[in-house]
Design an enzyme around this catalytic site. Structure first.
Site, mmCIF file in Angstrom:
data_model
loop_
_atom_site.group_PDB
_atom_site.id
_atom_site.type_symbol
_atom_site.label_atom_id
_atom_site.label_comp_id
_atom_site.label_asym_id
_atom_site.label_seq_id
_atom_site.Cartn_x
_atom_site.Cartn_y
_atom_site.Cartn_z
ATOM 1 N N LYS A 116 26.918 29.506 69.410
ATOM 2 C CA LYS A 116 26.786 28.066 69.216
ATOM 3 C C LYS A 116 27.808 27.292 70.046
ATOM 4 O O LYS A 116 27.507 26.218 70.552
ATOM 5 C CB LYS A 116 26.982 27.724 67.741
ATOM 6 C CG LYS A 116 25.797 28.022 66.854
ATOM 7 C CD LYS A 116 26.057 27.377 65.490
ATOM 8 C CE LYS A 116 24.826 27.240 64.633
ATOM 9 N NZ LYS A 116 24.021 28.395 64.413
ATOM 10 N N LYS A 158 30.807 25.693 60.969
ATOM 11 C CA LYS A 158 29.672 26.586 61.281
ATOM 12 C C LYS A 158 30.186 27.843 61.960
ATOM 13 O O LYS A 158 31.064 27.771 62.813
ATOM 14 C CB LYS A 158 28.702 25.902 62.258
ATOM 15 C CG LYS A 158 27.827 24.837 61.659
ATOM 16 C CD LYS A 158 26.841 24.319 62.708
ATOM 17 C CE LYS A 158 25.974 23.219 62.101
ATOM 18 N NZ LYS A 158 25.079 22.609 63.113
ATOM 19 N N GLY A 164 20.738 30.548 60.222
ATOM 20 C CA GLY A 164 20.197 30.561 58.864
ATOM 21 C C GLY A 164 21.156 30.067 57.805
ATOM 22 O O GLY A 164 21.041 30.440 56.646
ATOM 23 N N GLY A 165 22.117 29.214 58.199
ATOM 24 C CA GLY A 165 22.999 28.616 57.198
ATOM 25 C C GLY A 165 24.130 29.523 56.753
ATOM 26 O O GLY A 165 24.959 29.126 55.942
ATOM 27 N N HIS A 208 14.967 17.845 60.662
ATOM 28 C CA HIS A 208 14.984 18.914 61.656
ATOM 29 C C HIS A 208 13.782 18.689 62.577
ATOM 30 O O HIS A 208 12.657 18.930 62.180
ATOM 31 C CB HIS A 208 14.896 20.270 60.928
ATOM 32 C CG HIS A 208 14.734 21.456 61.838
ATOM 33 N ND1 HIS A 208 15.438 22.613 61.664
ATOM 34 C CD2 HIS A 208 13.950 21.657 62.916
ATOM 35 C CE1 HIS A 208 15.093 23.481 62.606
ATOM 36 N NE2 HIS A 208 14.176 22.927 63.375
ATOM 37 N N HIS A 235 17.334 27.166 53.983
ATOM 38 C CA HIS A 235 17.205 27.496 55.409
ATOM 39 C C HIS A 235 15.989 28.349 55.737
ATOM 40 O O HIS A 235 15.882 28.910 56.816
ATOM 41 C CB HIS A 235 18.487 28.138 55.941
ATOM 42 C CG HIS A 235 19.683 27.278 55.670
ATOM 43 N ND1 HIS A 235 19.844 26.046 56.254
ATOM 44 C CD2 HIS A 235 20.724 27.421 54.833
ATOM 45 C CE1 HIS A 235 20.943 25.489 55.795
ATOM 46 N NE2 HIS A 235 21.503 26.296 54.935
ATOM 47 N N GLU A 275 16.252 22.766 69.046
ATOM 48 C CA GLU A 275 16.329 22.154 67.723
ATOM 49 C C GLU A 275 17.287 20.976 67.755
ATOM 50 O O GLU A 275 18.411 21.093 68.271
ATOM 51 C CB GLU A 275 16.857 23.157 66.690
ATOM 52 C CG GLU A 275 15.946 24.323 66.430
ATOM 53 C CD GLU A 275 16.496 25.229 65.322
ATOM 54 O OE1 GLU A 275 15.806 26.189 64.991
ATOM 55 O OE2 GLU A 275 17.607 24.981 64.809
ATOM 56 N N ARG A 292 12.707 32.161 71.969
ATOM 57 C CA ARG A 292 11.572 33.031 71.607
ATOM 58 C C ARG A 292 10.365 32.153 71.274
ATOM 59 O O ARG A 292 10.483 30.937 71.183
ATOM 60 C CB ARG A 292 11.935 33.852 70.371
ATOM 61 C CG ARG A 292 12.311 32.956 69.202
ATOM 62 C CD ARG A 292 12.345 33.639 67.860
ATOM 63 N NE ARG A 292 12.408 32.646 66.798
ATOM 64 C CZ ARG A 292 13.525 32.133 66.304
ATOM 65 N NH1 ARG A 292 14.703 32.519 66.769
ATOM 66 N NH2 ARG A 292 13.487 31.223 65.350
HETATM 67 C C1 MV4 Z 1 23.986 20.420 60.378
HETATM 68 C C2 MV4 Z 1 23.683 19.575 59.291
HETATM 69 C C3 MV4 Z 1 24.347 18.369 59.229
HETATM 70 N N1 MV4 Z 1 25.260 18.042 60.174
HETATM 71 N N2 MV4 Z 1 24.890 20.056 61.295
HETATM 72 C C4 MV4 Z 1 21.393 24.156 58.869
HETATM 73 C C5 MV4 Z 1 21.056 25.415 59.598
HETATM 74 C C6 MV4 Z 1 21.846 25.386 60.850
HETATM 75 N N3 MV4 Z 1 21.096 25.891 61.950
HETATM 76 C C7 MV4 Z 1 22.224 23.972 61.037
HETATM 77 N N4 MV4 Z 1 22.020 23.278 59.795
HETATM 78 C C8 MV4 Z 1 22.517 22.035 59.588
HETATM 79 N N5 MV4 Z 1 23.405 21.612 60.515
HETATM 80 C C9 MV4 Z 1 25.514 18.884 61.168
HETATM 81 N N6 MV4 Z 1 26.433 18.536 62.079
HETATM 82 C C10 MV4 Z 1 22.735 19.990 58.357
HETATM 83 C C11 MV4 Z 1 22.155 21.222 58.493
HETATM 84 C C12 MV4 Z 1 21.194 21.573 57.485
HETATM 85 C C13 MV4 Z 1 19.839 21.690 57.786
HETATM 86 C C14 MV4 Z 1 19.355 21.526 59.073
HETATM 87 C C15 MV4 Z 1 18.024 21.651 59.357
HETATM 88 C C16 MV4 Z 1 17.146 21.957 58.341
HETATM 89 C C17 MV4 Z 1 17.588 22.141 57.066
HETATM 90 C C18 MV4 Z 1 18.938 22.015 56.770
HETATM 91 C C19 MV4 Z 1 19.378 22.193 55.455
HETATM 92 C C20 MV4 Z 1 20.709 22.064 55.177
HETATM 93 C C21 MV4 Z 1 21.616 21.763 56.181
#
Ligand code: MV4
Length: 660
Positions: A116, A158, A164-165, A208, A235, A275, A292
């Site tokens: 990342k 992160k 996947g969270g 998202h 997630h 994304e 992918r």
């Molecule tokens: C975030 C966010 C809020 N702010 N980043 C969740 C999975 C990971 N790939 C990134 N995610 C998130 N990143 C910032 N700076 C909130 C999430 C997030 C989320 C993102 C997309 C779809 C569902 C989610 C559920 C919880 C948190």
């Protein structure tokens, strides 16, 4: 075009890839594990070779074995699908070395997007908007705290190698920062073997939105519009749609151009997804890139009319993209729902078992099923719990929702608990229909999603009772001679009106049905104070047609020992038959025992015999279908004995430990 390719995957995506490849005249080699020897992807293939035992690590993750099979049987290219080896740069490199085309991006592009912080570095340089934050090498806790203060709370920690969270922590206050950091680092280390983290400004209530891109080997790249994947549960995506709700043409083009810039910045080739998080101000931020073909690619196919797998194959073969951006037109609206083998009533734990009855909706240009299962298949705990995807299309979002509702009514997977009913409730919610969706939608509507429909259960009980009365059962005494009057066990008795009382359990309630035999096809049924006159017209192995108080009813009825499923008016009801003795002896809770809630593997045992535990202490961690589940102490006590160790496999209901 390629003459022969190998598909290094299983389930719906292996079938999906073969469908297009075979249509293009390409000979398809499947690979499989021992428990998949009868799977649809093996049956569909032109040839198939065994990889090894069921665990992915011994089968679908064995890159060396897969490449050896590809070489031995003359595959020119390997399609990795999603998951497994699809984003494994070492595997892509090994393919290259073996002179086999990896149908996907270069190993360098996979590596660049795998981290990342690396990805953010590249995207920042390419002027792709990223959430403000820190993604450098300094991992000192005091330094990171200072950076967090600079960003301003809430911040999100992160895992650099995360997904996947996992290894992700939201921090609202400087006081909680160091503890959250330590915990995120621990989880990152155990999940990804790397404890590095990055910090980001937390985007509140984001959506998202992801952009599908396609790039060829000749410096051309296009975007195929967006998908809205905001409906997720922990997630795990559940519903995806395209186009995104309320995304204006100008935002669509801005995000699309940005995604193409991102893809070009890493010399991307093939199908990829950028994304973004989209906030309520219309600002979007790069989140990650998936190198992918994604699970949800069909919604993009529905709104563009293109076959993305065909594009992938042509690009991998070296053909240039056949279109310019301005040729692409967005048509209508598409929605995909994912059907998971899971118990929505029990914290969405993965479910396993055999499929006893399977029915798909009528398919047409607006209704599509991508599935790798067929009737009589077993769902194991070895692989991802997704069984199928239902994808619908309509001129408008409302038309698509309407198609979805109809299709879900006609879709039944009986025998393995699944989220079909949950999806029905989800798409019926007013806020979903109104398009008020974001990433917190499922949590915000948890109560409405738990409610069960308030239907009259009596016709279902009548059908269940008739099923038992009309089916000769193994454990009822009757003659083995089918021509003997004693063979029938429909209740016929000379002289007397014969009565039987049958007991059922439905949603934790007990019901008694008294059946009075009038003739071979006529019965009177009594349920509490209600009486029903029944005439049976037709009984087949899995269906029953009968008149109930002069109204004709047709139901599907599937029986597996004590388990009965009745499909009545498109609704599924799961009942259990109860032996008369059991009916009075309602099961009592077992104290001092803890059993496995699902089949799977023990990941960690946190206690040993003699340990004192408090209520809610984590005792054992299990894993099934790629997800971890913790088993907590239901009350305070002392552990008497632990029956399993890390690495053991257990069946559902297996006693894990005893305590006093
Ligand atoms: C975030 C966010 C809020 N702010 N980043 C969740 C999975 C990971 N790939 C990134 N995610 C998130 N990143 C910032 N700076 C909130 C999430 C997030 C989320 C993102 C997309 C779809 C569902 C989610 C559920 C919880 C948190």
């Amino acid at each position: 075009m390629f003459k022969k390719i190998l598909i290094a995957n299983r389930g719906e995506i292996a079938c999906r890839i073969m469908r297009t490849a075979q249509k293009m005249g390409i000979h398809c080699i499947a690979v499989y594990s021992t428990i998949d020897d009868n799977a649809l992807h093996v049956q569909m293939a032109d040839e198939a070779h065994l990889l090894g035992d069921a665990p992915s690590i011994e089968s679908y993750l064995c890159g060396d074995k897969i490449i050896a099979i590809a070489k031995k049987y003359g595959a020119q290219a390997i399609h990795p699908g999603y998951g497994f080896l699809s984003e494994n740069a070492d595997f892509a490199t090994a393919c290259e070395k073996a002179n086999i085309i990896f149908i996907g991006p270069t190993p360098a592009a996979i590596l660049a997007m795998g981290s990342k912080s690396n990805a953010k570095e590249i995207m920042t340089k390419a002027k792709v908007p990223c959430t403000p934050g820190y993604h450098g090498d300094n991992q000192d806790a005091d330094f990171l705290l200072q950076e967090a203060k600079k960003i301003g709370f809430p911040v999100l920690i992160k895992a650099t190698m995360g997904g996947g969270g996992k290894g992700m922590r939201r921090v609202d206050d400087a006081k909680q920062f160091k503890e959250a950091l330590a915990s995120a680092q621990r989880e990152a280390l155990s999940s990804f073997g790397d404890k590095n983290v990055l910090l980001e400004k937390y985007v509140l209530n984001p959506r998202h939105i992801e952009i599908q891109v396609m790039a060829d080997n000749h410096n051309n790249a296009l975007y195929l519009f967006e998908r809205d994947c905001s409906l997720q549960r922990r997630h795990q995506k559940i519903i995806e749609e395209a186009p995104g709700l309320g995304i204006s043409d100008s935002l669509r083009h801005k995000m699309g151009d940005t995604a193409v810039t991102a893809a070009k910045a890493i010399g991307y080739k093939g199908a990829g997804t950028i994304e973004f998080l989209l906030d309520d101000q219309g600002q979007f931020y790069f989140m990650e890139m998936n190198t992918r073909l994604q699970v949800e690619h069909p919604v993009t196919e529905m709104i563009t009319g293109f076959d993305l797998v065909a594009w992938q194959l042509r690009i991998a073969y070296g053909e240039p993209l056949a279109y310019q951006q301005q040729d692409l037109k967005l048509q209508g609206h598409a929605i995909e729902v994912r059907l998971y083998a899971e118990d929505t009533q029990n914290d969405f734990l993965p479910a396993t078992g055999s499929i006893h009855y399977l029915s798909w909706p009528a398919l047409n240009k607006n209704v599509r099923i991508d599935s790798g299962i067929q009737g009589k298949d077993s769902i194991s705990s070895y692989y991802d719990p997704m069984m199928a995807k239902l994808i619908v299309h309509g001129d408008t979002r409302l038309a698509a929702i309407n198609e979805l509702e109809n299709a879900l009514k006609q879709l039944h997977i009986i025998g393995v608990k699944n989220n079909r009913g949950f999806l029905q409730k989800l798409i019926a919610l007013e806020d979903f229909v109104d398009g008020k969706i974001n990433t917190n939608f499922i949590e915000e509507h948890a109560i409405a999603l738990k409610m069960s429909a308030n239907t009259d259960i009596n016709p279902i009980l009548c059908a269940a009772a008739l099923q038992l009365v009309l089916t000769p059962s193994e454990n009822t005494l009757h003659s083995a001679d089918v021509f003997s009057p004693w063979y029938e066990n429909n209740g016929f008795r000379l002289q007397l009106p014969y009565q039987r009382c049958l007991h059922f359990k439905y949603e934790d309630e007990h019901y008694a049905v008294t059946v009075t035999y009038n003739s071979v096809s006529s019965y009177t049924l009594q349920i509490k104070d209600k009486t029903y006159a029944i005439n049976v017209y037709e009984k087949t192995e899995q269906s029953l047609r009968f008149a109930l108080n002069e109204s004709m009813q047709t139901v599907q009825i599937i029986q597996q020992l004590q388990q009965l499923w009745v499909i009545f008016d498109d609704i599924e009801y799961a009942l259990q038959t109860i032996e008369p003795l059991q009916a009075t002896n309602v099961e009592h809770e077992q104290h001092g025992h803890l059993t496995a809630p699902m089949p799977g593997a023990i990941v960690a045992v946190h206690v040993k015999a003699g340990d004192t535990v408090q209520k809610d202490d984590c005792l054992i961690v299990m894993e099934a279908m790629k997800m971890e589940h913790s088993i907590y102490a239901p009350q305070a006590g002392i552990v008497r004995e632990v029956f399993y160790a890390a690495g053991d496999r257990v069946d559902e209901g297996a006693e894990l430990l005893a305590f006093d």
